[in-house]
Design a protein around this motif. Structure first.
Motif, mmCIF file in Angstrom:
data_model
loop_
_atom_site.group_PDB
_atom_site.id
_atom_site.type_symbol
_atom_site.label_atom_id
_atom_site.label_comp_id
_atom_site.label_asym_id
_atom_site.label_seq_id
_atom_site.Cartn_x
_atom_site.Cartn_y
_atom_site.Cartn_z
ATOM 1 N N LYS A 46 -2.411 -6.174 -3.820
ATOM 2 C CA LYS A 46 -1.322 -5.632 -4.340
ATOM 3 C C LYS A 46 -0.226 -5.246 -3.144
ATOM 4 O O LYS A 46 0.930 -5.674 -3.243
ATOM 5 C CB LYS A 46 -1.440 -4.395 -5.207
ATOM 6 N N ILE A 47 -0.716 -4.473 -2.118
ATOM 7 C CA ILE A 47 0.174 -4.154 -1.149
ATOM 8 C C ILE A 47 0.487 -5.604 -0.223
ATOM 9 O O ILE A 47 1.840 -5.454 0.327
ATOM 10 C CB ILE A 47 -0.475 -3.290 -0.090
ATOM 11 N N TYR A 48 -0.407 -6.438 -0.123
ATOM 12 C CA TYR A 48 0.006 -7.613 0.828
ATOM 13 C C TYR A 48 0.920 -8.182 0.085
ATOM 14 O O TYR A 48 1.904 -8.957 0.594
ATOM 15 C CB TYR A 48 -1.360 -8.485 1.121
ATOM 16 N N ARG A 49 0.664 -8.454 -1.351
ATOM 17 C CA ARG A 49 1.519 -9.223 -1.958
ATOM 18 C C ARG A 49 2.965 -8.758 -1.988
ATOM 19 O O ARG A 49 3.975 -9.449 -1.680
ATOM 20 C CB ARG A 49 1.340 -9.498 -3.370
ATOM 21 N N GLU A 50 3.038 -7.236 -2.210
ATOM 22 C CA GLU A 50 4.474 -6.617 -2.086
ATOM 23 C C GLU A 50 5.262 -6.658 -0.879
ATOM 24 O O GLU A 50 6.412 -6.977 -0.713
ATOM 25 C CB GLU A 50 4.221 -5.284 -2.721
ATOM 26 N N ILE B 260 -4.215 -9.676 11.958
ATOM 27 C CA ILE B 260 -4.688 -8.512 12.652
ATOM 28 C C ILE B 260 -4.446 -7.343 11.433
ATOM 29 O O ILE B 260 -3.578 -7.374 10.681
ATOM 30 C CB ILE B 260 -3.724 -8.138 13.841
ATOM 31 N N THR B 261 -5.733 -6.551 11.543
ATOM 32 C CA THR B 261 -5.485 -5.469 10.543
ATOM 33 C C THR B 261 -5.612 -4.046 11.069
ATOM 34 O O THR B 261 -6.738 -4.342 12.410
ATOM 35 C CB THR B 261 -6.559 -5.503 9.405
ATOM 36 N N GLY B 262 -4.981 -3.154 11.010
ATOM 37 C CA GLY B 262 -5.085 -1.591 11.545
ATOM 38 C C GLY B 262 -4.369 -0.947 10.727
ATOM 39 O O GLY B 262 -3.639 -1.064 9.603
ATOM 40 N N ASP B 263 -4.656 0.382 11.333
ATOM 41 C CA ASP B 263 -3.569 1.591 10.604
ATOM 42 C C ASP B 263 -2.635 2.350 11.544
ATOM 43 O O ASP B 263 -1.972 3.064 11.167
ATOM 44 C CB ASP B 263 -4.665 2.489 10.153
ATOM 45 N N ILE C 185 -1.150 -0.567 8.149
ATOM 46 C CA ILE C 185 -0.976 0.480 7.070
ATOM 47 C C ILE C 185 -2.223 1.588 6.867
ATOM 48 O O ILE C 185 -3.137 1.335 7.446
ATOM 49 C CB ILE C 185 -1.118 -0.393 5.661
ATOM 50 N N LYS C 186 -1.612 2.694 6.468
ATOM 51 C CA LYS C 186 -2.724 3.785 6.427
ATOM 52 C C LYS C 186 -3.978 3.492 5.578
ATOM 53 O O LYS C 186 -5.099 3.795 5.789
ATOM 54 C CB LYS C 186 -1.961 5.103 5.925
ATOM 55 N N GLN D 225 -10.423 5.611 4.991
ATOM 56 C CA GLN D 225 -9.724 5.185 3.810
ATOM 57 C C GLN D 225 -10.663 4.194 3.091
ATOM 58 O O GLN D 225 -11.327 3.241 3.765
ATOM 59 C CB GLN D 225 -8.327 4.570 3.834
ATOM 60 N N TYR D 226 -10.602 4.063 1.568
ATOM 61 C CA TYR D 226 -11.336 3.138 1.084
ATOM 62 C C TYR D 226 -10.685 2.285 -0.102
ATOM 63 O O TYR D 226 -11.191 2.723 -1.296
ATOM 64 C CB TYR D 226 -12.694 3.797 0.284
#
Length: 199
Positions: free
Chosen positions: A171-175, A120-123, A155-156, A162-163
């Motif tokens: 990078k965010i996913y890995r961290e 799932i993806t969302g903000d 995440i925001k 957001q683009y």
């Protein structure tokens, strides 16, 4: 071992948060020696309905259903829209309803001895509601949802305004989500092995 990721992004092509997260997760499936295919549902014509085959020559669902039934692991990947899964995932749920009908008649659904996962993806929040809805559907059609078999990223950077680039998201996913994704892939792999050992 094979996995299929049915991706419910609404973007027919180009960058998609949900496709990117699916690709990120798929690398952990590779670590478990699991072959995979990511299917961007919106790129296929899926005729609305609740039967496996509606007799529509342009309908892509019969072919997608065959691939789903051939997989050991079935993953729904969806963005959150107004607190729910996407319309593309809903179309799949509606078409898979025919398998539930088979179960109600005492016939196998074809998804026994297979496991399901959820991406799932969302903000903002809403992931737990979607996991509950999809998990309930998995249960109704014979798919097993093992513990830790979900990856939800709120995440925001997933916001509609957001683009981020694919590289920024990865990078965010890995961290932040390395351990969660690894644990999910291991859970799915182990659940399939246990089912095959029993049946």
């Amino acid at each position: 071992m094979k996995a299929i990721i049915l991706c419910g992004t609404l973007r027919k092509e180009g960058h998609s948060n949900t496709v990117t997260l699916s690709q990120f997760f798929a690398r952990y499936l590779e670590d478990q020696q699991v072959e995979y295919e990511i299917i961007r549902l919106v790129a296929h014509h899926i005729t609305p309905g609740t039967a496996s085959d509606l007799g529509d020559p342009d309908d892509a669902w019969p072919q997608l259903l065959r691939k789903t039934l051939e997989a050991d692991i079935v993953i729904f990947a969806t963005p959150i829209w107004w607190g729910s899964h996407s319309s593309e995932i809903q179309k799949v749920i509606e078409r898979l309803d025919a398998l539930h009908d088979k179960l109600m008649k005492g016939q196998p659904s074809g998804l026994e001895n297979k496991v399901g996962g959820i991406i799932i993806t969302g903000d903002s929040d809403g992931a737990q509601h979607i996991i509950g809805t999809i998990g309930n559907f998995y249960n109704a059609i014979g798919l097993q949802l093992p513990p830790f078999a979900t990856l939800s990223v709120m995440i925001k950077e997933h916001g509609k305004d957001q683009y981020p680039s694919e590289e920024q998201l990865l990078k965010i996913y890995r961290e932040k989500y390395d351990k969660t994704a690894r644990k999910m892939a291991q859970a799915l792999f182990s659940a399939v092995r246990e089912l095959h050992a029993v049946y």
